[in-house]
Write an enzyme that holds these catalytic residues in place. Sequence first.
Site, PDB file in Angstrom:
ATOM      1  N   ASP A  46       1.316   2.613   3.693  1.00  0.00           N
ATOM      2  CA  ASP A  46       0.641   3.949   3.455  1.00  0.00           C
ATOM      3  C   ASP A  46       1.446   5.273   3.453  1.00  0.00           C
ATOM      4  O   ASP A  46       1.050   6.241   3.919  1.00  0.00           O
ATOM      5  CB  ASP A  46      -0.451   3.888   4.372  1.00  0.00           C
ATOM      6  CG  ASP A  46      -1.562   4.886   3.912  1.00  0.00           C
ATOM      7  OD1 ASP A  46      -1.642   5.317   2.783  1.00  0.00           O
ATOM      8  OD2 ASP A  46      -2.389   5.246   4.741  1.00  0.00           O
TER       9      ASP A  46
ATOM     10  N   HIS B 174     -10.476   1.260   1.886  1.00  0.00           N
ATOM     11  CA  HIS B 174     -10.227   2.519   2.835  1.00  0.00           C
ATOM     12  C   HIS B 174     -11.430   2.374   3.823  1.00  0.00           C
ATOM     13  O   HIS B 174     -12.655   2.926   3.242  1.00  0.00           O
ATOM     14  CB  HIS B 174     -10.100   3.929   2.029  1.00  0.00           C
ATOM     15  CG  HIS B 174      -9.770   4.948   3.101  1.00  0.00           C
ATOM     16  ND1 HIS B 174      -8.459   5.540   3.424  1.00  0.00           N
ATOM     17  CD2 HIS B 174     -10.711   5.397   4.220  1.00  0.00           C
ATOM     18  CE1 HIS B 174      -8.641   6.224   4.499  1.00  0.00           C
ATOM     19  NE2 HIS B 174     -10.021   6.169   5.098  1.00  0.00           N
TER      20      HIS B 174
ATOM     21  N   HIS C  10       1.515   5.273  -1.765  1.00  0.00           N
ATOM     22  CA  HIS C  10       1.391   6.603  -2.536  1.00  0.00           C
ATOM     23  C   HIS C  10       2.406   6.942  -3.201  1.00  0.00           C
ATOM     24  O   HIS C  10       3.514   7.380  -2.388  1.00  0.00           O
ATOM     25  CB  HIS C  10       0.471   7.669  -1.775  1.00  0.00           C
ATOM     26  CG  HIS C  10      -0.670   7.073  -1.146  1.00  0.00           C
ATOM     27  ND1 HIS C  10      -1.778   7.232  -1.620  1.00  0.00           N
ATOM     28  CD2 HIS C  10      -0.964   6.461   0.099  1.00  0.00           C
ATOM     29  CE1 HIS C  10      -2.746   6.903  -0.923  1.00  0.00           C
ATOM     30  NE2 HIS C  10      -2.299   6.249   0.206  1.00  0.00           N
TER      31      HIS C  10
ATOM     32  N   HIS D 178       1.072  -1.245  -0.122  1.00  0.00           N
ATOM     33  CA  HIS D 178      -0.106   0.096   0.008  1.00  0.00           C
ATOM     34  C   HIS D 178       0.897   1.295  -0.001  1.00  0.00           C
ATOM     35  O   HIS D 178       1.669   1.432   1.073  1.00  0.00           O
ATOM     36  CB  HIS D 178      -0.913   0.009   1.225  1.00  0.00           C
ATOM     37  CG  HIS D 178      -1.773   0.975   1.462  1.00  0.00           C
ATOM     38  ND1 HIS D 178      -3.110   1.057   1.518  1.00  0.00           N
ATOM     39  CD2 HIS D 178      -1.584   2.414   1.039  1.00  0.00           C
ATOM     40  CE1 HIS D 178      -3.770   2.063   1.369  1.00  0.00           C
ATOM     41  NE2 HIS D 178      -2.856   3.278   1.257  1.00  0.00           N
TER      42      HIS D 178
ATOM     43  N   HIS E 145      -4.646  -0.497   5.757  1.00  0.00           N
ATOM     44  CA  HIS E 145      -4.315   0.394   7.029  1.00  0.00           C
ATOM     45  C   HIS E 145      -4.987   0.104   8.181  1.00  0.00           C
ATOM     46  O   HIS E 145      -5.677   1.292   8.638  1.00  0.00           O
ATOM     47  CB  HIS E 145      -3.948   1.601   6.570  1.00  0.00           C
ATOM     48  CG  HIS E 145      -5.023   2.341   5.839  1.00  0.00           C
ATOM     49  ND1 HIS E 145      -6.208   2.409   6.033  1.00  0.00           N
ATOM     50  CD2 HIS E 145      -4.778   3.017   4.556  1.00  0.00           C
ATOM     51  CE1 HIS E 145      -6.862   3.058   5.275  1.00  0.00           C
ATOM     52  NE2 HIS E 145      -6.062   3.379   4.196  1.00  0.00           N
TER      53      HIS E 145
ATOM     54  N   LYS F 188      -9.480  -0.328  -5.789  1.00  0.00           N
ATOM     55  CA  LYS F 188      -9.512   0.780  -4.432  1.00  0.00           C
ATOM     56  C   LYS F 188     -10.797   1.542  -4.273  1.00  0.00           C
ATOM     57  O   LYS F 188     -11.335   2.410  -5.030  1.00  0.00           O
ATOM     58  CB  LYS F 188      -8.337   1.617  -4.271  1.00  0.00           C
ATOM     59  CG  LYS F 188      -8.177   2.437  -3.050  1.00  0.00           C
ATOM     60  CD  LYS F 188      -7.828   1.756  -2.020  1.00  0.00           C
ATOM     61  CE  LYS F 188      -7.704   2.451  -0.515  1.00  0.00           C
ATOM     62  NZ  LYS F 188      -6.651   3.298  -0.255  1.00  0.00           N
TER      63      LYS F 188
HETATM   64  O1  DOR Z   1      -3.221   9.625   5.498  1.00  0.00           O
HETATM   65  C1  DOR Z   1      -3.693   9.390   4.316  1.00  0.00           C
HETATM   66  N1  DOR Z   1      -3.112  10.062   3.397  1.00  0.00           N
HETATM   67  N2  DOR Z   1      -4.624   8.594   4.177  1.00  0.00           N
HETATM   68  C2  DOR Z   1      -5.080   8.293   3.191  1.00  0.00           C
HETATM   69  O2  DOR Z   1      -5.831   7.263   3.123  1.00  0.00           O
HETATM   70  C3  DOR Z   1      -4.718   8.914   1.824  1.00  0.00           C
HETATM   71  C4  DOR Z   1      -3.354   9.222   1.994  1.00  0.00           C
HETATM   72  C5  DOR Z   1      -2.959  10.375   1.005  1.00  0.00           C
HETATM   73  O3  DOR Z   1      -3.163  10.230   0.047  1.00  0.00           O
HETATM   74  O4  DOR Z   1      -2.257  11.476   1.313  1.00  0.00           O
HETATM   75 ZN    ZN Z   2      -3.166   5.056   1.615  1.00  0.00          ZN
END
Ligand code: DOR
Ligand code: ZN
Length: 343
Positions: A247, A136, A15, A13, A174, A99
């Site tokens: 995450d 989520h 970003h 997971h 998460h 997702k």
């Molecule tokens: O803290 C987070 N940041 N939770 C999420 O679900 C998205 C993520 C983000 O893309 O910044």
């Molecule tokens: Zn995330």
Amino acid sequence: MTTISIRRPDDWHLHLRDGAALKAVLPDTAARFARAIVMPNLRPPVTTTALALAYRQRILQAIPAGMQFEPLMTLYLTDNTSADEIVRAKESGMIHGVKLYPAGATTNSDSGVSNLGHCVKALEVMEKVGLPLLVHAEVTDAHVDVFDREKVFIDKIMRPLLQKFQGLKVVFEHITTKDAADFVIAAEDHIAATITAHHLLMNRNAMFTGGIRPHHYCLPVLKREEHRQALVNAAISANPKFFLGTDSAPHARSAKESSCGCAGMYTAHAAIELYAEAFDAANALDKLEGFASIYGANFYGLPVNETNITLQKTAWTVPESIPYDGDVLVPLRAGQSIAWKLA
Ligand code: DOR
Ligand code: ZN
């Protein structure tokens, strides 16, 4: 133990963002992980196979020379995702999950799902072709306490969903509560969960230590100590339903240190080291490899990695900031030490 070698881990997971931000953060992940499930919450979101494949190419182009990394792509589910789109995603061979962001739950989730009733056709095909739903798991109702949104989601959304789609593979992303850990333990084997390093290492006090700490704000938000302990117990239990998902979610410092700061912690600069610290603190370093390098691959039906990484118990100091798209980002533990180091 002062040195451990484990199979190269994967991040289930992550970003990565896009453009200059992608170029800034990708080397941190590629230095540690062989593969990562890449979240689709770009602006605009990655809602089609064509967009996902184009994004994949941009990620491949951003990998520094001499490094190896395989992005595992995901689709962003909307009220309008068609059954055909799911078939295309599966047939591409490059898309490994879809997702579910409840609309309004978190960063770039405005195009998310308003009501799962709109997604029945897509979910039926996912169940049939074995494409996992990555959830989520927080309700968005403004009247539900922020700290209860995961727990409420379990009963209101997750249980009915699993009841209706009994063969659907689901990753409860998460997890942050004992309720979620217990739910996953009791669920069928095709229901799994990712756990972040930050939820293993910190409880909600970390958001308020000596003042408000925007770099410790993420979603789902940190919870009470009893929940952190339940997550540690799940992570070190050698139960293959629980595996690593950082995450790691970079935001520029100006977007975090703001009157309305963004949710997300950046942990990719030290991700496996932070997990090693958490497992070491629980006297469970022997359980790290399964959690970080084996169970996730097995769940996604992918081979485990054949190379190794080595971690040493040597403290090092995390930089105060990391250049990020004309700004900087403040990594977790900025200016402080981490007990484990990548050799
Ligand atoms: O803290 C987070 N940041 N939770 C999420 O679900 C998205 C993520 C983000 O893309 O910044
Ligand atoms: Zn995330």
